[in-house]
Design an enzyme around this catalytic site. Sequence first.
Site, PDB file in Angstrom:
ATOM      1  CE  LYS A 112      -4.443  -1.675   1.479  1.00  7.57           C
ATOM      2  NZ  LYS A 112      -5.584  -1.608   2.380  1.00  7.57           N
ATOM      3  CE  LYS A 191      -5.832  -8.254  -1.402  1.00  8.81           C
ATOM      4  NZ  LYS A 191      -6.417  -8.013  -0.119  1.00  8.81           N
ATOM      5  CE  LYS A 194     -11.974  -2.035  -1.436  1.00  2.98           C
ATOM      6  NZ  LYS A 194     -12.546  -2.856  -0.404  1.00  2.98           N
TER       7      LYS A 194
HETATM    8  P1  ADP Z   1      -9.374  -5.106  -0.287  1.00  7.22           P
HETATM    9  O1  ADP Z   1      -8.106  -5.919  -0.294  1.00  7.22           O
HETATM   10  O2  ADP Z   1     -10.252  -5.372  -1.454  1.00  7.22           O
HETATM   11  O3  ADP Z   1      -9.128  -3.648  -0.023  1.00  7.22           O
HETATM   12  P2  ADP Z   1      -9.937  -5.372   2.508  1.00  7.22           P
HETATM   13  O4  ADP Z   1      -8.471  -5.230   2.745  1.00  7.22           O
HETATM   14  O5  ADP Z   1     -10.832  -4.297   2.995  1.00  7.22           O
HETATM   15  O6  ADP Z   1     -10.194  -5.633   0.971  1.00  7.22           O
HETATM   16  O7  ADP Z   1     -10.372  -6.754   3.094  1.00  7.22           O
HETATM   17  C1  ADP Z   1     -11.506  -7.024   3.894  1.00  7.22           C
HETATM   18  C2  ADP Z   1     -11.571  -8.497   4.241  1.00  7.22           C
HETATM   19  O8  ADP Z   1     -11.761  -9.256   3.052  1.00  7.22           O
HETATM   20  C3  ADP Z   1     -10.306  -9.064   4.899  1.00  7.22           C
HETATM   21  O9  ADP Z   1     -10.638 -10.030   5.872  1.00  7.22           O
HETATM   22  C4  ADP Z   1      -9.575  -9.683   3.768  1.00  7.22           C
HETATM   23  O10 ADP Z   1      -8.743 -10.743   4.188  1.00  7.22           O
HETATM   24  C5  ADP Z   1     -10.714 -10.199   2.901  1.00  7.22           C
HETATM   25  N1  ADP Z   1     -10.324 -10.197   1.499  1.00  7.22           N
HETATM   26  C6  ADP Z   1     -10.036  -9.140   0.707  1.00  7.22           C
HETATM   27  N2  ADP Z   1      -9.729  -9.515  -0.537  1.00  7.22           N
HETATM   28  C7  ADP Z   1      -9.831 -10.875  -0.542  1.00  7.22           C
HETATM   29  C8  ADP Z   1      -9.640 -11.875  -1.534  1.00  7.22           C
HETATM   30  N3  ADP Z   1      -9.299 -11.569  -2.761  1.00  7.22           N
HETATM   31  N4  ADP Z   1      -9.818 -13.171  -1.182  1.00  7.22           N
HETATM   32  C9  ADP Z   1     -10.190 -13.509   0.072  1.00  7.22           C
HETATM   33  N5  ADP Z   1     -10.380 -12.609   1.055  1.00  7.22           N
HETATM   34  C10 ADP Z   1     -10.208 -11.316   0.762  1.00  7.22           C
END
Ligand code: ADP
Length: 323
Positions: A112, A191, A194
Amino acid sequence: MNKRLVSGIQPSGSLHLGNYLGAIKQWVELQSDYDSIYFVADYHALSAKTDPVEYQQQVLETLAMIIALGVDPKNAKLFIQSQIPEHAELSWLLSSYVSIGQLNRMTQYKEKSNRQGQNAALLTYPILMAADVLIYDAEVVPVGDDQVQHLELTREIARAVNNHLGQVFVEPKPLLGHSSRIMSLQDPQIKMSKSVAGSAIGLLDDEATVIRTIKRAVTDSDPNSPKISPAIKNLFDILSGVSDQATVSKFEKLRVNGSLRYSELKEALVEELLAFLRPVQKTFHALIKEESNLLKIVELGTEQVRPIAIAKLREVKKALGLL
Ligand code: ADP
Ligand code: TRP
């Protein structure tokens, strides 16, 4: 008394299927088996410096989506992180037990900060996350794979405090679901997120977008190679996350027989995704219209949970010798 479970999610834009399959699906499944506490981590996502009016809306939408996905305020306590200021206060107290080296090692910080700059909140964020969990003596924390490192640090912090002050904190364990890492539909090596276009299915995506995103999802050249490719494994992971075992087994059999057609797998995936998303979106839209109702839900959650946080913070301050 059930074991305590705590988890949070950042309100950084609308949620996607990875968030659901990696985290919130487990929240829903586990909510009645544990003393469950869930929250919108609005202090965490401040480092992105979103427009304030938009941010308020994002927090409410995240809350509505958590409920629309099946978290029931009758089973779980739901609140908004900034409304329990004790988390941030505990975070300060914990910061003496963490080194900059430990924080610098966090993969998410490296990723990040490359994108957003070396904001101090991005660096110290895992300390606040530790406070979120330790303040409730949580035993388990359901999260996706990418949060395991933060939880490992949480455990190290708990141990460091306990070594210094005696048994103050419980060491929490991460709880990973079946699909703890859903990959990008454009590139199965990264992964689903968004921030990468075409990589994710948004939980609020309309039908046309879902169809387009799945159609464009990468596969591989040979549907029937004996070894499953990462892209196809990902499509199977998604399918099993939103549909029943019979459908998954049907396609699994075709794959093993060597008669799987990607177009058919994708068609089924679209169908199952839409069947999952339609009622969720309907409930979400009804909830988001009733802002006062949402606020009442978190008010109740805060009332139930805040006394626990206040008592724990008091205990820690006393242990530290603060007057
Ligand atoms: P992002 O990575 O999209 O910004 P967040 O960091 O807000 O999402 O993640 C929120 C929750 O969703 C966390 O528990 C994270 O481990 C899970 N998460 C985010 N992306 C994934 C993914 N691609 N696969 C599985 N879990 C995910
Ligand atoms: N760091 C988590 C994420 O990015 C969100 C979060 C904040 C969290 N505090 C937490 C998750 C406490 C579990 C427990 O998704």
